[in-house]
Enzyme design. Sequence first.
Site, mmCIF file in Angstrom:
data_model
loop_
_atom_site.group_PDB
_atom_site.id
_atom_site.type_symbol
_atom_site.label_atom_id
_atom_site.label_comp_id
_atom_site.label_asym_id
_atom_site.label_seq_id
_atom_site.Cartn_x
_atom_site.Cartn_y
_atom_site.Cartn_z
ATOM 1 C CD GLU A 161 2.027 -2.431 3.408
ATOM 2 O OE1 GLU A 161 1.471 -3.028 4.348
ATOM 3 O OE2 GLU A 161 1.759 -2.672 2.211
ATOM 4 C CG ASN A 198 -0.361 0.081 2.529
ATOM 5 O OD1 ASN A 198 0.735 0.611 2.664
ATOM 6 N ND2 ASN A 198 -1.021 -0.443 3.537
ATOM 7 C CG ASP A 216 -5.690 -10.284 3.070
ATOM 8 O OD1 ASP A 216 -4.505 -9.912 3.038
ATOM 9 O OD2 ASP A 216 -6.296 -10.560 4.125
HETATM 10 N N1 LIG Z 1 -12.239 3.558 1.018
HETATM 11 C C1 LIG Z 1 -12.112 2.905 -0.144
HETATM 12 N N2 LIG Z 1 -12.907 3.176 -1.205
HETATM 13 C C2 LIG Z 1 -12.808 2.499 -2.351
HETATM 14 N N3 LIG Z 1 -11.922 1.514 -2.575
HETATM 15 C C3 LIG Z 1 -11.101 1.199 -1.574
HETATM 16 C C4 LIG Z 1 -11.142 1.856 -0.309
HETATM 17 N N4 LIG Z 1 -10.205 1.319 0.500
HETATM 18 C C5 LIG Z 1 -9.598 0.356 -0.238
HETATM 19 N N5 LIG Z 1 -10.130 0.294 -1.481
HETATM 20 C C6 LIG Z 1 -9.718 -0.636 -2.565
HETATM 21 O O1 LIG Z 1 -8.914 -1.658 -1.983
HETATM 22 C C7 LIG Z 1 -7.577 -1.605 -2.507
HETATM 23 C C8 LIG Z 1 -6.596 -1.975 -1.412
HETATM 24 O O2 LIG Z 1 -6.756 -1.102 -0.329
HETATM 25 P P1 LIG Z 1 -5.540 -0.479 0.498
HETATM 26 O O3 LIG Z 1 -4.699 0.357 -0.386
HETATM 27 O O4 LIG Z 1 -6.134 0.149 1.703
HETATM 28 O O5 LIG Z 1 -4.729 -1.814 0.863
HETATM 29 P P2 LIG Z 1 -4.097 -2.302 2.235
HETATM 30 O O6 LIG Z 1 -3.715 -1.126 3.073
HETATM 31 O O7 LIG Z 1 -3.064 -3.292 1.876
HETATM 32 O O8 LIG Z 1 -5.313 -3.041 2.891
HETATM 33 P P3 LIG Z 1 -5.283 -4.094 4.078
HETATM 34 O O9 LIG Z 1 -5.648 -3.271 5.278
HETATM 35 O O10 LIG Z 1 -6.321 -5.070 3.689
HETATM 36 O O11 LIG Z 1 -3.897 -4.657 4.136
HETATM 37 C C9 LIG Z 1 -7.427 -0.199 -3.063
HETATM 38 O O12 LIG Z 1 -6.428 -0.162 -4.056
HETATM 39 C C10 LIG Z 1 -8.832 0.064 -3.593
HETATM 40 O O13 LIG Z 1 -9.019 -0.596 -4.839
HETATM 41 MG MG LIG Z 2 -2.026 -4.789 2.972
#
Ligand SMILES: Nc1ncnc2c1ncn2[C@@H]1O[C@H](COP(=O)(O)OP(=O)(O)OP(=O)(O)O)[C@@H](O)[C@H]1O
Ligand SMILES: [Mg+2]
Length: 335
Positions: free
Chosen positions: A217, A214, A282
């Site tokens: 990260e 993300n 995930d």
């Molecule tokens: N608030 C939101 N609105 C719309 N889409 C979202 C939202 N949050 C996450 N997503 C979708 O989910 C994807 C992954 O989310 P994010 O970037 O938060 O990953 P992450 O931080 O790895 O999540 P996790 O907490 O599951 O590890 C984003 O690229 C988007 O496509």
């Molecule tokens: Mg993640």
Amino acid sequence: MPGKADSRREQVNTQLQTMIHNFSSLRLLVVGDIMLDRYVWGDVERISPEAPVPVLQVKREDQRLGGAANVARNLCDLGVNVIIAGVVGKDSAGESVRQMLMAHGMHAELAIDEERPTTVKTRVIAQGQQVVRVDRECKNSLGRAMTSALQSALDSIDDPIDGIVVSDYAKGVVNREIVALLSDMASSRHIELTIDPKPCNAPNYKGATTITPNEQEALAMTGSAVSLEPEVVAKKLHEQLKVPKVLITRGPRGMFAWNVDEGSKEICSKAREVYDVTGAGDTVAAVLSASLASGATLFDAAELANIAAGLVVAKVGTASVSSKELLEALRGRGG
Ligand SMILES: Nc1ncnc2c1ncn2[C@@H]1O[C@H](COP(=O)(O)OP(=O)(O)OP(=O)(O)O)[C@@H](O)[C@H]1O
Ligand SMILES: [Mg+2]
């Protein structure tokens, strides 16, 4: 008359639909930090006489596969055949994980570490609001004996595999030796090694073909300032880790994909209403790795992963998307 962009979208939609239909012919190996997510639901009606804390009257309890096991479960729901390898403790939570994996029809190679508990995250929810989360875990890197137990389990896999996905939650399983073995496996079998990373383990990821951090990260891994453009961060990751494909997920802002062959692409998020963002990462790792294993380009795979993540964040309680839901979502956008 459909424009050039419309006919390109129609063509991509048709390709993605065919690919989703073929997910059931894939077999993917998932390796990483397996967890158990527990939920305790109830009501609070009084304060404890023992201490100034609420007393929860339990109404319901539930448990779900978490971490790498949730990536695996997402793949299963897409119809993919899954082999999952990881470590659990010698405890009832580990046994529950094993049974749940089997109930989903997965092949599980679980090494049992008598010195660490199975990672369990328990959420206590009163009147629909999370009150506290209780974590039971050990974050130490696997010891030498457990590393070689997991290596033997991985070495024993002689089924054909179409892709490998590593789900790293920094609980100790994804160490340098395990990634080195997976990287050899991926290159000798000519398959993708996709890693959903944690910054502290960045030096371990040599040999990955795709990485899906993300935004935070990605910044942490490259030591970048928050104001830096995602393209610059993606290129830094590529140079630093020698990884050819980078997908940076950006929460509500969607994703940023970069790779040597196609260049860069910004992908806007899809959810109309957002209920629960946990586990979206995930879902992205699962859909992306299945799509890449099917031969999709990074841009097409990311587009599908973004659609899937948009569906999952709009759901209450479930953290996966079925191939049927994905097909419906593609039909809904035309083509
Ligand atoms: N608030 C939101 N609105 C719309 N889409 C979202 C939202 N949050 C996450 N997503 C979708 O989910 C994807 C992954 O989310 P994010 O970037 O938060 O990953 P992450 O931080 O790895 O999540 P996790 O907490 O599951 O590890 C984003 O690229 C988007 O496509
Ligand atoms: Mg993640």
